[in-house]
Design an enzyme around this catalytic site. Structure first.
Site, PDB file in Angstrom:
ATOM      1  N   GLY A  10       0.839  -1.197   0.000  1.00  0.00           N
ATOM      2  CA  GLY A  10       0.000   0.000   0.000  1.00  0.00           C
ATOM      3  C   GLY A  10       0.874   1.247   0.000  1.00  0.00           C
ATOM      4  O   GLY A  10       1.895   1.282   0.677  1.00  0.00           O
ATOM      5  N   ILE A 126       1.621   3.083   6.904  1.00  0.00           N
ATOM      6  CA  ILE A 126       0.908   4.067   7.719  1.00  0.00           C
ATOM      7  C   ILE A 126       0.472   3.425   9.039  1.00  0.00           C
ATOM      8  O   ILE A 126       0.180   4.127   9.995  1.00  0.00           O
ATOM      9  CB  ILE A 126      -0.333   4.660   6.998  1.00  0.00           C
ATOM     10  N   ASP A 127       0.400   2.091   9.068  1.00  0.00           N
ATOM     11  CA  ASP A 127      -0.133   1.404  10.258  1.00  0.00           C
ATOM     12  C   ASP A 127       0.838   1.392  11.449  1.00  0.00           C
ATOM     13  O   ASP A 127       0.427   1.087  12.562  1.00  0.00           O
ATOM     14  CB  ASP A 127      -0.496  -0.041   9.903  1.00  0.00           C
ATOM     15  N   ARG A 162     -25.918  13.242  17.926  1.00  0.00           N
ATOM     16  CA  ARG A 162     -25.696  11.899  17.375  1.00  0.00           C
ATOM     17  C   ARG A 162     -24.400  11.315  17.936  1.00  0.00           C
ATOM     18  O   ARG A 162     -23.474  12.063  18.256  1.00  0.00           O
ATOM     19  CB  ARG A 162     -25.477  11.990  15.859  1.00  0.00           C
ATOM     20  N   ARG A 171      -5.664  -3.071  10.271  1.00  0.00           N
ATOM     21  CA  ARG A 171      -6.256  -4.421  10.283  1.00  0.00           C
ATOM     22  C   ARG A 171      -5.841  -5.198  11.519  1.00  0.00           C
ATOM     23  O   ARG A 171      -6.619  -5.888  12.131  1.00  0.00           O
ATOM     24  CB  ARG A 171      -5.779  -5.209   9.058  1.00  0.00           C
ATOM     25  N   ARG A 265     -23.938   7.654  13.287  1.00  0.00           N
ATOM     26  CA  ARG A 265     -23.454   7.727  11.904  1.00  0.00           C
ATOM     27  C   ARG A 265     -21.978   7.321  11.875  1.00  0.00           C
ATOM     28  O   ARG A 265     -21.248   7.586  12.833  1.00  0.00           O
ATOM     29  CB  ARG A 265     -23.559   9.156  11.353  1.00  0.00           C
ATOM     30  N   HIS A 271      -8.851   5.407   2.255  1.00  0.00           N
ATOM     31  CA  HIS A 271      -7.568   5.723   1.622  1.00  0.00           C
ATOM     32  C   HIS A 271      -7.184   7.191   1.708  1.00  0.00           C
ATOM     33  O   HIS A 271      -6.047   7.535   1.364  1.00  0.00           O
ATOM     34  CB  HIS A 271      -7.581   5.235   0.173  1.00  0.00           C
TER      35      HIS A 271
HETATM   36  O1  F6P Z   1      -0.927  -0.340   4.297  1.00  0.00           O
HETATM   37  C1  F6P Z   1      -1.792  -0.989   5.187  1.00  0.00           C
HETATM   38  C2  F6P Z   1      -3.191  -0.607   4.918  1.00  0.00           C
HETATM   39  O2  F6P Z   1      -3.229   0.759   4.874  1.00  0.00           O
HETATM   40  C3  F6P Z   1      -4.191  -1.168   5.922  1.00  0.00           C
HETATM   41  O3  F6P Z   1      -4.392  -0.422   7.064  1.00  0.00           O
HETATM   42  C4  F6P Z   1      -5.423  -1.357   5.084  1.00  0.00           C
HETATM   43  O4  F6P Z   1      -6.228  -2.357   5.589  1.00  0.00           O
HETATM   44  C5  F6P Z   1      -4.852  -1.745   3.768  1.00  0.00           C
HETATM   45  O5  F6P Z   1      -3.610  -1.093   3.667  1.00  0.00           O
HETATM   46  C6  F6P Z   1      -5.744  -1.477   2.608  1.00  0.00           C
HETATM   47  O6  F6P Z   1      -4.996  -1.402   1.439  1.00  0.00           O
HETATM   48  P1  F6P Z   1      -5.533  -1.643  -0.053  1.00  0.00           P
HETATM   49  O7  F6P Z   1      -6.930  -1.155  -0.118  1.00  0.00           O
HETATM   50  O8  F6P Z   1      -4.596  -0.834  -0.867  1.00  0.00           O
HETATM   51  O9  F6P Z   1      -5.414  -3.090  -0.316  1.00  0.00           O
END
Ligand code: F6P
EC number: 2.7.1.90
Length: 341
Positions: A10, A126-127, A162, A171, A265, A271
């Site tokens: 990613g 980023i995680d 709300r 993840r 909500r 992204h």
């Molecule tokens: O780079 C990790 C991450 O940003 C996760 O947090 C996310 O679940 C995943 O990439 C989603 O990436 P893509 O939609 O590009 O497969």
């Protein structure tokens, strides 16, 4: 020396800053030649290249994404993939590779190193869940984007009475959720490392409304309720065979409405957290990683990854980054408990 550079997995704000630093120091100080491999491991696998020198990296420091492109291609999952990479590297006269990526990309780099390919790694996600480094670039940018979203949601939550839920990426690790939640003054932060009690979340939402405050809940995409309350989010696979992530925020909003009778909500940041210009912190970290990575190449210290430990950039074996994920320690998570209840 002729060096290939690739970015895999990613994308992440700061990738271009790494590429720029590697090339500026590598070409400018050491006199090396560079080849840009396109789209992660797909580049060396299929011989997809672009020219990469000082003119190509001019002006890219503040740009998000990666000028090289990225993919999740894994040569170990493709019949004959590794052999093709080795052949292409030999045909192109590539002496070494700088691989910039997360768990998967660096996992491939580790295996290729074990098979004799000269590789140096730069950690990216980023995680912030890669082992052996205190921070990865891209994380600070993602947290700032999420924090700004939370700031904005506070006012609309209050106007409409709300419960507002913000679903952020993560993840397997809740670093973004925890940092953005603390920075944005969220009441409840839910992370993958610790299952949450739906009953407790709903009771808290009700109590917040009794004191006339609209609750803000930050939830990481990988967070899950207690076993007893567990649901299967049947989202199936996308056209590329990836499991569709996200959706837990929407599920939680439905549960809150059904159980408390209060409106809820969900905003899924998705992204947006990965796009756009990197923060100053990420630009500095990415630049330092790039400058040190080319020194590792210069020293022919193959199989190493650069990492941040304290304020120092150090070298660690590539394998250390990929053996296990760095998750949020319970002690840190429990610090945020004071705002929940
Ligand atoms: O780079 C990790 C991450 O940003 C996760 O947090 C996310 O679940 C995943 O990439 C989603 O990436 P893509 O939609 O590009 O497969």
């Amino acid at each position: 020396m002729r060096i290939g550079v690739l970015t895999g997995g990613g994308d992440c704000p700061g990738l271009n800053a790494v590429i720029r630093a590697v090339v500026r120091k590598g070409a400018g100080i050491y006199g090396y030649e560079f080849v840009g491999f396109r789209d992660g491991w797909k580049g060396p696998l299929e011989g997809l290249t672009m020219s990469l020198g000082i003119p190509e990296v001019r002006g890219i420091l503040p740009r998000g994404g990666t000028i090289l492109g990225s993919s999740r291609t894994n040569p170990y999952k493709i019949e004959g993939g590794v052999g093709r990479i080795r052949q292409n590297l030999a045909d192109m006269g590539i002496d070494a590779l700088v691989a910039i990526g997360g768990e998967d990309t660096l996992g491939v780099a580790t295996q290729l190193h074990d098979q004799g390919v000269n590789v140096v790694g730069v950690p990216k996600t980023i995680d912030n869940d890669l082992n052996a480094t205190d921070y990865t670039f891209g994380f600070d940018t993602a947290v700032n984007i999420a924090m700004e979203a939370i700031d904005r949601l506070h006012t609309t939550a209050e106007s409409h009475h709300r419960a507002l839920i913000v679903e952020v990426m993560g993840r397997h690790a809740g670093w973004i959720a925890l940092h953005a939640g603390l920075a944005g003054g969220a009441n409840v932060i839910l992370i993958p490392e610790q299952r949450f009690s739906l009953e407790r979340v709903c009771a808290y939402v009700e109590s917040r409304f009794q004191s006339h405050y609209a609750p803000i809940i930050v939830i990481a995409e990988g967070a899950q309720p207690d076993e007893g309350e567990m649901v299967t989010l049947d989202k199936g696979l996308d056209a590329f065979g990836h499991v569709r992530l996200g959706g837990i925020g929407e599920w939680l909003a439905g549960q809150i409405e059904a159980r408390t009778g209060k409106e809820a909500r969900t905003t899924v940041l998705g992204h947006i957290q990965r796009g756009g210009t990197p923060t100053a912190f990420d630009r500095v970290l990415a630049t330092r990683f790039g400058l040190h990575a080319i020194d590792v190449v210069h020293d022919e210290d193959w199989g190493k990854m650069v990492a941040l430990q304290g304020t120092n950039i150090v070298r660690v074996p590539l394998a250390e980054a990929t053996t296990e994920l760095k998750t949020v320690p319970p002690s840190f998570y429990s610090e945020a408990e004071v705002f929940f209840g």
